[in-house]
Write an enzyme that holds these catalytic residues in place. Structure first.
Site, PDB file in Angstrom:
ATOM      1  N   ASP A 132      14.062   2.174   6.186  1.00 45.97           N
ATOM      2  CA  ASP A 132      13.213   1.483   5.197  1.00 45.97           C
ATOM      3  C   ASP A 132      14.055   0.726   4.171  1.00 45.97           C
ATOM      4  O   ASP A 132      13.841  -0.461   3.926  1.00 45.97           O
ATOM      5  CB  ASP A 132      12.330   2.490   4.437  1.00 45.97           C
ATOM      6  CG  ASP A 132      11.110   2.901   5.227  1.00 45.97           C
ATOM      7  OD1 ASP A 132      11.141   2.777   6.463  1.00 45.97           O
ATOM      8  OD2 ASP A 132      10.123   3.354   4.610  1.00 45.97           O
ATOM      9  N   GLY A 186       3.085   3.900   5.378  1.00 44.72           N
ATOM     10  CA  GLY A 186       4.178   3.491   6.275  1.00 44.72           C
ATOM     11  C   GLY A 186       4.635   2.071   6.051  1.00 44.72           C
ATOM     12  O   GLY A 186       5.235   1.468   6.935  1.00 44.72           O
ATOM     13  N   ALA A 206      10.369  -0.555  -1.513  1.00 50.55           N
ATOM     14  CA  ALA A 206      10.129  -1.874  -2.119  1.00 50.55           C
ATOM     15  C   ALA A 206      10.219  -1.784  -3.640  1.00 50.55           C
ATOM     16  O   ALA A 206      10.863  -2.620  -4.290  1.00 50.55           O
ATOM     17  CB  ALA A 206       8.759  -2.410  -1.689  1.00 50.55           C
ATOM     18  N   PRO A 237       0.825  -1.210   0.000  1.00 49.87           N
ATOM     19  CA  PRO A 237       0.000   0.000   0.000  1.00 49.87           C
ATOM     20  C   PRO A 237       0.865   1.269   0.000  1.00 49.87           C
ATOM     21  O   PRO A 237       1.899   1.309   0.664  1.00 49.87           O
ATOM     22  CB  PRO A 237      -0.794  -0.093   1.313  1.00 49.87           C
ATOM     23  CG  PRO A 237      -0.595  -1.471   1.835  1.00 49.87           C
ATOM     24  CD  PRO A 237       0.624  -2.038   1.194  1.00 49.87           C
TER      25      PRO A 237
HETATM   26  O1  PMV Z   1       7.313   3.960   7.927  1.00 52.94           O
HETATM   27  P1  PMV Z   1       7.400   5.230   7.137  1.00 52.94           P
HETATM   28  O2  PMV Z   1       7.872   5.000   5.756  1.00 52.94           O
HETATM   29  O3  PMV Z   1       6.212   6.096   7.247  1.00 52.94           O
HETATM   30  O4  PMV Z   1       8.645   6.002   7.781  1.00 52.94           O
HETATM   31  C1  PMV Z   1       8.513   6.648   8.956  1.00 52.94           C
HETATM   32  C2  PMV Z   1       9.663   6.420   9.845  1.00 52.94           C
HETATM   33  C3  PMV Z   1      10.143   7.687  10.474  1.00 52.94           C
HETATM   34  O5  PMV Z   1      10.926   7.289  11.588  1.00 52.94           O
HETATM   35  C4  PMV Z   1       9.004   8.555  10.972  1.00 52.94           C
HETATM   36  C5  PMV Z   1      10.979   8.477   9.491  1.00 52.94           C
HETATM   37  C6  PMV Z   1      12.300   7.843   9.143  1.00 52.94           C
HETATM   38  O6  PMV Z   1      12.906   8.313   8.155  1.00 52.94           O
HETATM   39  O7  PMV Z   1      12.776   6.935   9.853  1.00 52.94           O
END
Ligand code: PMV
Length: 309
Positions: A148, A101, A107, A97
């Site tokens: 990520d 997050g 990906a 999605p």
């Molecule tokens: O899970 P996401 O892709 O929404 O990344 C958020 C993670 C944060 O810690 C808020 C930002 C980051 O770059 O680590």
């Protein structure tokens, strides 16, 4: 034709605090995947990138420098010292999605790098892939911590400290996670920038929460490694309260967290940037059905069950 895929991810502990140097934990979610197919194209066509789900088709030659798909293709071809515009068609599809997050940008980029490496017979180590993907994360997120691209390219649970390093680790007992979508899109870039403004105005107000979130992530790693599900659940609950204090949760996220706990989850929290996107709940084989029902009654748009190993 050559193809490759890459999973989604969720952050288990430490989002936001990770941007300020505290440790965080993320795990791959293999139930959702991005996929890239590379085929030889007509002579002279150059590289064409197609994303049928988004109704998107572009020629690498004409794509601007800050277009994320074009950027990852250019970076990968340059690293491999390949022709910068080979006659290839790259088709990208994804079930991860978007703006929830779950690492959809990372990906898609990872799948493209892997597929190009395979097609051109060039071995790319996971660390190299992760570094390349980081350079497109900047376009999606502004100031990404790097968590990520790391978890998506290594496809293992990771314990991550920005600009210091990361380790892969394993769960002593598999953990079952329910991932529930609020149905609300959220921009990581905006939430992170908003928190940064508030932090810069009043650092003393936010620093203790970041410190405690870091301690929680460290304690959670040990609890996961030792298979202590109840401790992991309690730490998730505490992490969620701290994220509420940081102002990054939302009524929809809080509603799903409360519902999951009411259904018997060992713990629950929002996951990722917040203001929307997904929450996660730690469930057991016995509680998963009831938690699933409670989440749906509370308005979850979709639920994925995954196992952390
Ligand atoms: O899970 P996401 O892709 O929404 O990344 C958020 C993670 C944060 O810690 C808020 C930002 C980051 O770059 O680590």
């Amino acid at each position: 034709m050559t193809w490759a895929q890459a999973p989604g991810k969720v952050i288990l502990f430490g989002e936001h605090a990770v941007v300020y140097g505290r440790p965080a934990i993320a795990v791959p979610v293999i139930e959702v995947q991005a996929r890239a197919c590379v085929e030889s194209g007509k002579a002279g066509q150059g590289t064409i990138i197609v994303a049928p789900d988004l109704n998107h088709r572009m020629s690498l030659r004409e794509a601007p420098d800050d277009e994320p798909l074009a950027r990852i293709v250019r970076l990968t071809l340059a690293l491999m010292k390949a022709d910068p515009d080979p006659d290839l068609t790259i088709t990208v599809t994804s079930t991860v999605p978007v703006a929830r997050g779950m690492g959809s940008g990372a990906a898609v980029s990872t799948a493209i790098v892997r597929a190009l490496g395979k097609h051109l017979d060039y071995w790319l180590a996971s660390r190299v892939i992760s570094d390349l993907v980081f350079q497109t994360e900047v376009l999606y997120h502004g100031t990404p911590s790097g968590i990520d691209n790391t978890v998506v390219s290594f496809e293992k649970p990771i314990y991550f400290v920005k600009e210091v390093g990361w380790e892969v680790f394993w769960a002593g007992e598999p953990l079952l996670l329910a991932i529930a979508d609020t149905g609300v899109a959220s921009s990581t870039r905006e939430v992170v920038a908003d928190l940064r403004r508030r932090y810069q105005a009043e650092p003393a107000r936010y620093t203790p929460a970041f410190d405690r979130i870091g301690e929680i992530a460290a304690a959670a790693r040990s609890a996961i490694e030792q298979g202590q599900g109840e401790t992991v659940g309690r730490l998730m609950d505490e992490n969620h309260s701290l994220l509420q204090q940081l102002g990054v949760s939302s009524p929809e996220l809080d509603g799903l967290v409360t519902a999951a706990r009411g259904g018997g989850a060992l713990g629950a929290k929002m996951s990722g940037a917040g203001w929307g996107g997904n929450m996660i709940a730690l469930v057991t084989e016995t509680s998963r059905g009831r938690v699933d029902m409670m989440l749906r009654l509370a308005g979850a748009a979709s639920i994925i069950i995954t196992e952390v190993r």
